[in-house]
Design a protein around this motif. Sequence first.
Motif, PDB file in Angstrom:
ATOM      1  N   LYS A  31       9.414   1.414   6.869  1.00 18.25           N
ATOM      2  CA  LYS A  31       9.542  -0.323   6.276  1.00 18.25           C
ATOM      3  C   LYS A  31       8.545  -0.223   6.382  1.00 18.25           C
ATOM      4  O   LYS A  31       7.448   0.496   7.179  1.00 18.25           O
ATOM      5  CB  LYS A  31      10.669  -0.044   7.106  1.00 18.25           C
ATOM      6  CG  LYS A  31      11.862   0.044   7.181  1.00 18.25           C
ATOM      7  CD  LYS A  31      12.795  -0.883   7.841  1.00 18.25           C
ATOM      8  CE  LYS A  31      14.242  -0.605   7.959  1.00 18.25           C
ATOM      9  NZ  LYS A  31      15.244   0.865   8.408  1.00 18.25           N
ATOM     10  N   LEU A  32       8.710  -0.718   5.568  1.00 19.27           N
ATOM     11  CA  LEU A  32       7.110  -2.299   5.427  1.00 19.27           C
ATOM     12  C   LEU A  32       7.528  -3.491   6.384  1.00 19.27           C
ATOM     13  O   LEU A  32       8.509  -4.072   5.819  1.00 19.27           O
ATOM     14  CB  LEU A  32       6.678  -2.987   3.837  1.00 19.27           C
ATOM     15  CG  LEU A  32       6.217  -1.024   3.282  1.00 19.27           C
ATOM     16  CD1 LEU A  32       5.408  -1.816   2.003  1.00 19.27           C
ATOM     17  CD2 LEU A  32       5.190  -0.122   4.255  1.00 19.27           C
ATOM     18  N   GLN A  40       0.196  -5.781   5.903  1.00 16.24           N
ATOM     19  CA  GLN A  40       0.989  -4.993   5.630  1.00 16.24           C
ATOM     20  C   GLN A  40       0.741  -3.441   7.254  1.00 16.24           C
ATOM     21  O   GLN A  40       0.085  -3.139   7.606  1.00 16.24           O
ATOM     22  CB  GLN A  40       1.176  -4.238   4.218  1.00 16.24           C
ATOM     23  CG  GLN A  40       2.029  -3.048   4.571  1.00 16.24           C
ATOM     24  CD  GLN A  40       1.844  -2.182   3.478  1.00 16.24           C
ATOM     25  OE1 GLN A  40       1.808  -2.393   2.539  1.00 16.24           O
ATOM     26  NE2 GLN A  40       1.085  -0.963   4.216  1.00 16.24           N
ATOM     27  N   HIS A  41       1.904  -3.959   7.862  1.00 17.08           N
ATOM     28  CA  HIS A  41       2.073  -2.413   8.941  1.00 17.08           C
ATOM     29  C   HIS A  41       3.531  -1.949   8.298  1.00 17.08           C
ATOM     30  O   HIS A  41       4.424  -2.041   7.484  1.00 17.08           O
ATOM     31  CB  HIS A  41       2.993  -3.279  10.417  1.00 17.08           C
ATOM     32  CG  HIS A  41       1.880  -4.086  10.414  1.00 17.08           C
ATOM     33  ND1 HIS A  41       1.536  -4.138  12.027  1.00 17.08           N
ATOM     34  CD2 HIS A  41       1.586  -5.268  10.602  1.00 17.08           C
ATOM     35  CE1 HIS A  41       0.081  -5.092  11.922  1.00 17.08           C
ATOM     36  NE2 HIS A  41       0.431  -6.010  11.001  1.00 17.08           N
ATOM     37  N   VAL A  42       3.378  -0.421   8.649  1.00 20.87           N
ATOM     38  CA  VAL A  42       4.123   0.804   8.231  1.00 20.87           C
ATOM     39  C   VAL A  42       4.815   1.129   9.725  1.00 20.87           C
ATOM     40  O   VAL A  42       4.471   1.407  10.243  1.00 20.87           O
ATOM     41  CB  VAL A  42       3.202   2.086   7.892  1.00 20.87           C
ATOM     42  CG1 VAL A  42       4.104   2.761   6.881  1.00 20.87           C
ATOM     43  CG2 VAL A  42       1.657   1.400   6.752  1.00 20.87           C
ATOM     44  N   ASP A  98       0.928  -1.228  -0.214  1.00 19.50           N
ATOM     45  CA  ASP A  98      -0.336   0.243   0.269  1.00 19.50           C
ATOM     46  C   ASP A  98       1.282   1.130   0.158  1.00 19.50           C
ATOM     47  O   ASP A  98       1.346   1.934   0.508  1.00 19.50           O
ATOM     48  CB  ASP A  98      -0.694  -0.114   0.873  1.00 19.50           C
ATOM     49  CG  ASP A  98      -1.870   1.147   1.745  1.00 19.50           C
ATOM     50  OD1 ASP A  98      -1.675   2.065   0.700  1.00 19.50           O
ATOM     51  OD2 ASP A  98      -2.615   1.293   2.509  1.00 19.50           O
ATOM     52  N   THR A  99       1.266   1.838  -1.111  1.00 17.21           N
ATOM     53  CA  THR A  99       2.393   2.940  -1.225  1.00 17.21           C
ATOM     54  C   THR A  99       1.421   3.965  -0.919  1.00 17.21           C
ATOM     55  O   THR A  99       1.439   5.124  -0.038  1.00 17.21           O
ATOM     56  CB  THR A  99       2.272   3.389  -2.686  1.00 17.21           C
ATOM     57  OG1 THR A  99       1.120   3.149  -3.573  1.00 17.21           O
ATOM     58  CG2 THR A  99       3.376   2.385  -3.091  1.00 17.21           C
ATOM     59  N   GLY A 100       0.047   4.517  -0.774  1.00 14.95           N
ATOM     60  CA  GLY A 100      -0.958   5.560  -0.029  1.00 14.95           C
ATOM     61  C   GLY A 100      -0.050   6.222   1.196  1.00 14.95           C
ATOM     62  O   GLY A 100       0.183   6.519   2.353  1.00 14.95           O
ATOM     63  N   ALA A 101       0.016   4.137   2.161  1.00 14.83           N
ATOM     64  CA  ALA A 101       0.242   4.866   3.755  1.00 14.83           C
ATOM     65  C   ALA A 101       1.749   4.892   4.007  1.00 14.83           C
ATOM     66  O   ALA A 101       2.078   5.520   4.722  1.00 14.83           O
ATOM     67  CB  ALA A 101       0.358   2.640   3.788  1.00 14.83           C
TER      68      ALA A 101
END
Length: 461
Positions: free
Chosen positions: A67-68, A75-77, A32-35
Motif C-alpha cells: 500500500k502507498l 510517499q511511504h510504502v 514511485d513504482t520502483g518502490a
Amino acid sequence: MSINIALDGPSGAGKSTIAKKAAAKLQYVYVDTGAMYRSIACFILEKGVDLNDTEKVIAALPEISIKLAYTDGAQHVLLNGEDVSDKIRTPEISMGASKVSAVPEVREFLLDLQKNIAKENNIIMDGRDIGTVVLPNADVKIFLTATAEERANRRFKELQEKGDSSTYEEVLRDIEQRDYNDTHREIAPLKKAEDAVEIDSSDLTLDQSVDEVCRVIEETLKKKSADETKSAGEEKSKKSDRKPRKLAPVRPITKERKLGHFHMFWYTVLRVIVNALYHIYYDISFEGTENIPKDGGNIFASNHRSYQDPVFAALPTRVPMSFMAKEELFKQNKAFALLIKTFGAFPVTRGSGDTAVIDTSIEKLEKGRNLTIFPEGTRSKDGKVGKGKTGVALIAAIAQTKVVPVGINFKGSKLKFRSKVVVRFGKPIIPEEIGATSTDTKALKIIKNTIMEKITELVHD
Ligand code: DC
C-alpha cells in the motif's frame, strides 16, 4: 478526469528525486513504482527465498500486500503494514528488484494497483514501463536519461552519505548490470515510448532538471488543451455549419439508376400479391399516382401514421423502395428481419446522429431504388403533421434527387380491418427549382420546409 504524467528512464537517472520535487511544485501525487518492486524483493529476501527461483517468487505473491501512504506529500510504502520506505534502498534490494521485476506474474500483480492510483489522482508516476504499459494514454510522457557514468557518480555520492562502503566501480557495474536487465527482459522492458519527450539530465543540476520536467509537463498540457479546444470547435462548426456544396441540377435519370430485369420482375410479382391482400384488408385508394416518376432514384417523403406506411407508399410505385427502420426491428425476430429487408428496409440507430445512414440512403438511390423517408421521425398519433428533421433535405441535396411528397390519411389513431386509407402523391419537388442551390443550412431549411408544406397539403379528409 485525473491528469497522468508518466516518467520513465534507467536506474539512477534521478527520476525519483526529480519527480518528487516536480510533483510538489505542481501539486500532484508522486508515485514511485520502483518502490513497489523493491518491496516485493524485500519480502522475498527476508523470507529466505532465492530470487532466481521464479516459482517460489510467484508462490509468495499472495502473502504480499503493498500500500502507498502519504504524509506531508511524501510517499511511504507499506509492506504488509510495515513502512519499508527506507529499508528498500540498499544495493542488494536494488538488484533484487531488478530480478523480480522480470517476472510477468510480479508485474501483473502490481499493474492494477498502479492503474487504480492513476485513475483517482493527478499523478507523476515514475518507473520503466509507465508510458508504454501502465499508462499508455498518459497526458504527458517523459523519458529521463543520463550517461551510466554520471548516474553511477550520483548514486555513489548518495550511498556514501548514507555510510555505505560500496566503491564507485561497484556502483557503476551495478548500474550497467541493471540497465542490461531492465532493457533486455522479455516483459515490459525499459523503452522510450514513441510519444515521450526525452530529457538528458547528464549536464543538468537537480534544480535545472526539475525545471525542465515541469516545463515539459506544463507545455504539453497547454498544447493538449489548445488542441482539444480546437478540435472541439472544428467538430462543432462541422456540425452546425456543414461545408456548402454547389448543387448541380437534378441528374437526368440514367441507366445506372435502373434495377435489373430479374429484380424488377420478382418485385412486381410480390407487389401485385401484396397489393391484392392490402385491398382485401383495407379500404385503400391512391391519389396523384401520375406524379410518381417512372424511374427510380427518387425520395418519397411521407407523413408517418403507422408501421404499414412504407408498404402504403410502395404499393403504387413500380420501382422497389428502400426505407429506414429502427435497428431494434432487425434484432427481434429473424423471419421478420428478413421480410422487412426484402422490402428494402435498412437499419438506423435512432438519436445517434448516424451519418452512415446518409451514405446508405444515397447508395440506395444511386442503385436505382426509391427511398421512403418519414421526416417527422416518429409516428403521429392524432394525424397532424409534426415538425420535420433536416436529414431528408440533406439526402435530397447531396443525391440531387426529386422528392415526392406523400400524405397518408386514415381516421383514428390505429388502423383496423377495412379502415379507409387514402394515400396521396404530390408533384415532385426539385431542390434547384425552389431556390436551394447548395447544402448550406439555409438551403437545407428551404428544402425541408417545402417538403413539410407539401406533405401537409396532402393530409386532409
Ligand atoms: O526505480 P528503482 O531503481 O527504484 O526501480 C527498482 C527496480 O524495479 C529496477 O531495477 C527496475 C524495476 N522497475 C520496473 O521494472 N518497472 C517499474 N515501473 C519500476 C521499476
